[in-house]
Design a protein around this motif. Structure first.
Motif, PDB file in Angstrom:
ATOM      1  N   HIS A  14      62.265   4.794  19.242  1.00 50.85           N
ATOM      2  CA  HIS A  14      62.953   4.983  17.956  1.00 50.85           C
ATOM      3  C   HIS A  14      62.216   5.909  16.991  1.00 50.85           C
ATOM      4  O   HIS A  14      62.701   6.158  15.885  1.00 50.85           O
ATOM      5  CB  HIS A  14      63.171   3.624  17.273  1.00 50.85           C
ATOM      6  CG  HIS A  14      64.140   2.735  17.975  1.00 50.85           C
ATOM      7  ND1 HIS A  14      63.770   1.910  19.012  1.00 50.85           N
ATOM      8  CD2 HIS A  14      65.485   2.550  17.819  1.00 50.85           C
ATOM      9  CE1 HIS A  14      64.820   1.232  19.452  1.00 50.85           C
ATOM     10  NE2 HIS A  14      65.880   1.603  18.752  1.00 50.85           N
ATOM     11  N   GLY A  15      61.069   6.384  17.369  1.00 53.22           N
ATOM     12  CA  GLY A  15      60.364   7.336  16.517  1.00 53.22           C
ATOM     13  C   GLY A  15      59.341   6.668  15.605  1.00 53.22           C
ATOM     14  O   GLY A  15      59.343   5.450  15.392  1.00 53.22           O
ATOM     15  N   HIS A  16      58.470   7.505  15.067  1.00 56.56           N
ATOM     16  CA  HIS A  16      57.375   6.993  14.233  1.00 56.56           C
ATOM     17  C   HIS A  16      57.873   6.437  12.896  1.00 56.56           C
ATOM     18  O   HIS A  16      57.225   5.561  12.314  1.00 56.56           O
ATOM     19  CB  HIS A  16      56.349   8.097  13.985  1.00 56.56           C
ATOM     20  CG  HIS A  16      55.549   8.431  15.205  1.00 56.56           C
ATOM     21  ND1 HIS A  16      54.492   7.658  15.643  1.00 56.56           N
ATOM     22  CD2 HIS A  16      55.662   9.448  16.100  1.00 56.56           C
ATOM     23  CE1 HIS A  16      53.983   8.179  16.742  1.00 56.56           C
ATOM     24  NE2 HIS A  16      54.679   9.273  17.044  1.00 56.56           N
ATOM     25  N   PHE A  34      54.055  -2.513  20.626  1.00 56.08           N
ATOM     26  CA  PHE A  34      54.427  -1.698  19.460  1.00 56.08           C
ATOM     27  C   PHE A  34      54.686  -0.245  19.873  1.00 56.08           C
ATOM     28  O   PHE A  34      55.576   0.425  19.331  1.00 56.08           O
ATOM     29  CB  PHE A  34      53.322  -1.763  18.406  1.00 56.08           C
ATOM     30  CG  PHE A  34      53.534  -0.840  17.247  1.00 56.08           C
ATOM     31  CD1 PHE A  34      54.461  -1.133  16.262  1.00 56.08           C
ATOM     32  CD2 PHE A  34      52.813   0.354  17.143  1.00 56.08           C
ATOM     33  CE1 PHE A  34      54.669  -0.281  15.195  1.00 56.08           C
ATOM     34  CE2 PHE A  34      53.014   1.211  16.083  1.00 56.08           C
ATOM     35  CZ  PHE A  34      53.939   0.898  15.099  1.00 56.08           C
ATOM     36  N   LYS A  35      53.919   0.253  20.820  1.00 57.59           N
ATOM     37  CA  LYS A  35      54.067   1.649  21.241  1.00 57.59           C
ATOM     38  C   LYS A  35      55.479   1.929  21.748  1.00 57.59           C
ATOM     39  O   LYS A  35      56.005   3.036  21.576  1.00 57.59           O
ATOM     40  CB  LYS A  35      53.040   1.972  22.327  1.00 57.59           C
ATOM     41  CG  LYS A  35      53.026   3.433  22.774  1.00 57.59           C
ATOM     42  CD  LYS A  35      51.923   3.664  23.780  1.00 57.59           C
ATOM     43  CE  LYS A  35      51.870   5.143  24.190  1.00 57.59           C
ATOM     44  NZ  LYS A  35      53.100   5.605  24.809  1.00 57.59           N
ATOM     45  N   ARG A  36      56.090   0.926  22.343  1.00 55.33           N
ATOM     46  CA  ARG A  36      57.445   1.112  22.864  1.00 55.33           C
ATOM     47  C   ARG A  36      58.420   1.459  21.747  1.00 55.33           C
ATOM     48  O   ARG A  36      59.344   2.263  21.935  1.00 55.33           O
ATOM     49  CB  ARG A  36      57.889  -0.158  23.584  1.00 55.33           C
ATOM     50  CG  ARG A  36      59.217  -0.033  24.319  1.00 55.33           C
ATOM     51  CD  ARG A  36      59.631  -1.386  24.885  1.00 55.33           C
ATOM     52  NE  ARG A  36      58.572  -1.921  25.759  1.00 55.33           N
ATOM     53  CZ  ARG A  36      58.495  -3.206  26.111  1.00 55.33           C
ATOM     54  NH1 ARG A  36      59.393  -4.076  25.645  1.00 55.33           N
ATOM     55  NH2 ARG A  36      57.518  -3.612  26.905  1.00 55.33           N
ATOM     56  N   MET A  70      65.413  -3.598  11.127  1.00 63.24           N
ATOM     57  CA  MET A  70      65.185  -2.212  10.766  1.00 63.24           C
ATOM     58  C   MET A  70      66.443  -1.677  10.088  1.00 63.24           C
ATOM     59  O   MET A  70      67.323  -2.431   9.700  1.00 63.24           O
ATOM     60  CB  MET A  70      64.824  -1.403  12.015  1.00 63.24           C
ATOM     61  CG  MET A  70      63.768  -2.069  12.889  1.00 63.24           C
ATOM     62  SD  MET A  70      62.207  -2.408  12.031  1.00 63.24           S
ATOM     63  CE  MET A  70      61.559  -0.760  11.930  1.00 63.24           C
ATOM     64  N   ALA A  71      66.539  -0.340   9.937  1.00 65.55           N
ATOM     65  CA  ALA A  71      67.669   0.246   9.221  1.00 65.55           C
ATOM     66  C   ALA A  71      69.006  -0.121   9.858  1.00 65.55           C
ATOM     67  O   ALA A  71      69.923  -0.592   9.192  1.00 65.55           O
ATOM     68  CB  ALA A  71      67.514   1.764   9.154  1.00 65.55           C
TER      69      ALA A  71
END
Length: 661
Positions: A279-281, A272-274, A348-349
């Motif tokens: 891509h940002g928080h 998940f950290k990747r 995602m978006a």
């Protein structure tokens, strides 16, 4: 006047002879000057029309008293068709007029009340409806009179029946109700019902009830907001750690009674950290929200999904199975669903992202497990799942703990540290808005024989899992009181307060109060400068015992600070019923207070809540001028953090405090 009865003397104070033809005095002369013209006009008009008349007016009695009278009369026709005389009677109407005036004054006062006040009869029909009720509910008094209250403002007839029947049987009732307005919107009211018996001679109550209702909708909204902050994760809207601990504790208690088995599962998202790094928080938050929904869809309605923080989730499988094998099969089924669900890419978006899940599981039984052991074992199993290649699940292996000899070594080292006086206290300054030192927090350090200085994070968890935390805690308290007494004997540091962290295990010790009192007496420290910092989980673990312990310590002069506020089991009940003096904003909120709207909103809410309850508030983890300015603007004027100074040894702290005095 041809004739007037002797009763006129009782009414006016003048004898009847005063108004006879032989006297120059007329009855009209004792009519109040402001009423003479009105009386003359009304009597004259009635006689002219050949009608009888009734009127009320004022007289001036012989002693100067003003009296209201009621007169009824009519013309006496003469032989020739004219009016020969006027006859009638007059009675004292003063008491009736005064009673009417009092009723009108009381009704006026009720209409001026901000609260909604109404009266209903035995058939629930409205007989009185003040202006406050008109404003609150939206109906005017003239259109609502005679209608049934229970049909008008209640969706749940049971609420009305409870209030009504209790009032009839006990004379009064009070509670909170949900009602509706004319426009259909819902309101919460604090309602007080009183039985009104207007006929004291009746053998049975009249059944008339007066109700006073205060709109508490805004307060309920604030309570709901605080409740959500306390028990739910603001990002995913899942239950938070405090909520999970409460449900897990209840599940184990239920399991102990029923003998049934359940399971606890730790779920960690792989890599998940990747996503956050690339891509940002914001993208990470979107994935966590989507992952939460997939987890909810993978469990039964009776099960619970919670978020501990970051990408760590916990699933509580409710104890419903009669055997360990059945519980294991159910846990494996849920884990398989979760692994499968998480393996599908998240949209995602403007891109898709794939993660997997590593799940650690442990079967739970109330007869053998505790909250702490279940959490620890599930966490251990989760790391074993990661070590097995990720994207899988793994049951806790009890034999694995035998290999964890490090804990035993650490426990032995802590025992040695107590014997050899290897612990030391460091002090982190607490500052006010003028950058003056107002106190300090005593922080434990372990200085090893090699000279290495170890922080509590390295050893305190092990100490808390054993009785060592009690002995360590008493050493900290005694050492802190010795230092506080030294400060109090010097003019430049006499004003300083000293905060000491007290663990949950130490706080429930039955002799804590006695030992604390002995330490204060031995060291000579003024307890008014001593502050105990308690965690939220402590104050709700055993509320009754905690309250008793706190009240006993408060009698000694000790004050209390609720540490890490907002990260755990925050409760308005605790803040209202426990002698807490200060709330401490956790450093985890401070890290994102300038960049995270949720953190900023939580910090503002805590500061506002402190002000509303009359509590002090201090923020820890203040590292930048921007954070400090944010706190100041929000109304927090006490700070602790690296912006000012790290935790430092006593000799450095005393010099720092004198410089900042």
């Amino acid at each position: 006047m041809a004739f007037i009865s002797a009763g006129i003397e009782k009414l006016t104070g003048y004898p009847a002879a005063a108004f006879t033809a032989r006297s120059s005095m007329t009855f009209a002369s004792i009519i109040h000057p402001d009423d003479r013209e009105l009386v003359s006009c009304q009597v004259g008009r009635a006689l002219k029309q050949g009608q009888s008349y009734q009127l009320t007016y004022r007289l001036v009695a012989a002693d100067g008293a003003i009296k209201w009278v009621w007169e009824q009369g009519g013309a006496v026709p003469g032989a020739g068709g004219g009016i020969e005389a006027i006859q009638g009677f007059i009675c004292d109407f003063t008491r009736v007029k005064m009673a009417d005036r009092k009723v009108l004054e009381q009704a006026s006062l009720l209409d001026k009340a901000l609260d909604a006040i109404f009266v209903i009869d035995a058939d629930s029909r409205i007989t009185y409806w003040n202006h406050g009720a008109e404003r609150l509910y939206g109906w005017d008094a003239d259109e609502i009179e005679g209608q049934r209250l229970c049909d008008l403002v209640y969706d749940d007839p049971a609420e009305y029946r409870i209030a009504y029947c209790t009032t009839l049987s006990e004379g009064e009732w009070r509670g909170e109700l949900t009602q509706r307005r004319r426009d259909g919107s819902r309101i919460h009211v604090d309602s007080r019902w009183t039985l009104v018996d207007t006929d004291s001679s009746a053998s049975e109550p009249s059944g008339r009830i007066m109700s006073i209702n205060t709109d508490v909708s805004e307060r309920k909204q604030h309570e709901d907001k605080i409740f959500r902050l306390a028990f739910y994760d603001p990002l995913t809207e899942l239950p938070n750690r405090a909520n999970l601990l409460d449900h897990l504790r209840r599940a184990l208690l239920g399991s102990a009674r029923s003998g049934k088995y359940g399971a606890l599962m730790f779920c960690d998202l792989d890599h998940f950290k990747r996503l956050n790094d690339t891509h940002g928080h914001a993208a990470g938050d979107m994935l966590l929200q989507a992952a939460a929904r997939r987890l909810e869809q993978s469990v039964r309605e009776a099960d619970m999904v919670a978020r501990l923080g970051g990408d760590e989730f916990v699933i509580l499988i409710a104890p419903q199975d009669d055997t360990r094998d059945a519980a294991a099969l159910q846990a494996e089924t849920v884990a398989t669903k979760i692994v499968t669900a998480m393996s599908a890419p998240f949209k995602m978006a403007d891109f898709s992202y794939a993660v997997s899940a590593s799940i650690g599981m442990v079967l739970i039984s109330g007869s053998t497990d505790t909250v702490e052991s279940a959490l620890k074992q599930a966490d251990s199993a989760m790391y074993q799942a990661k070590a097995s290649g990720r994207n899988t699940f793994h049951f806790y292996d009890p034999e694995m703990q035998a290999a964890l000899f490090a804990r035993a070594e650490l426990e032995t080292g802590l025992q040695r540290a107590l014997r050899n006086n290897e612990f030391v206290l460091y002090y982190q300054p607490q500052m006010d808005g003028n950058n003056h030192v107002i106190g300090a927090e005593a922080l434990l350090r372990w200085r090893l024989p090699s000279g290495e200085l170890r922080l509590p994070a390295d050893f305190i968890h092990t100490a808390e899992e054993t009785d060592l935390i009690v002995d360590i805690g008493m050493w900290v308290l005694e050492t802190a009181c010795q230092q506080l007494a030294l400060w109090q004997r010097a003019d430049e540091t006499a004003h300083l307060s000293l905060s000491v962290n007290v663990s949950a295990r130490q706080f429930v010790e039955p002799d804590l109060v006695a030992k604390t009192e002995a330490i204060l007496r031995q060291t000579g420290a003024d307890p008014r400068g001593l502050k105990f910092e308690l965690t939220e989980s402590l104050v709700v673990t055993d509320f009754v015992q905690t309250a008793q312990q706190m009240k006993a310590l408060r009698k000694l002069g000790i004050s209390f600070s609720l540490d890490d506020f907002g990260t755990g089991y925050s409760s308005l009940v605790c803040l209202r019923n426990l002698p807490i003096d200060q709330l401490k904003i956790d450093h985890s909120f401070m890290r994102g207070v300038l960049t995270d709207r949720n953190d900023a909103a939580i910090v503002r809410s805590i500061i506002a809540l402190s002000g509303s309850l009359g509590l002090q508030v201090i923020a820890e983890g203040v590292e930048t001028i921007g954070q400090r300015q944010f706190l100041s603007d929000a109304g927090c004027h006490a700070y602790q953090g690296f912006l000012y100074e790290r935790a430092i040894a006593e000799e450095h702290f005393s010099r720092y405090a004198r410089q900042k005095h």
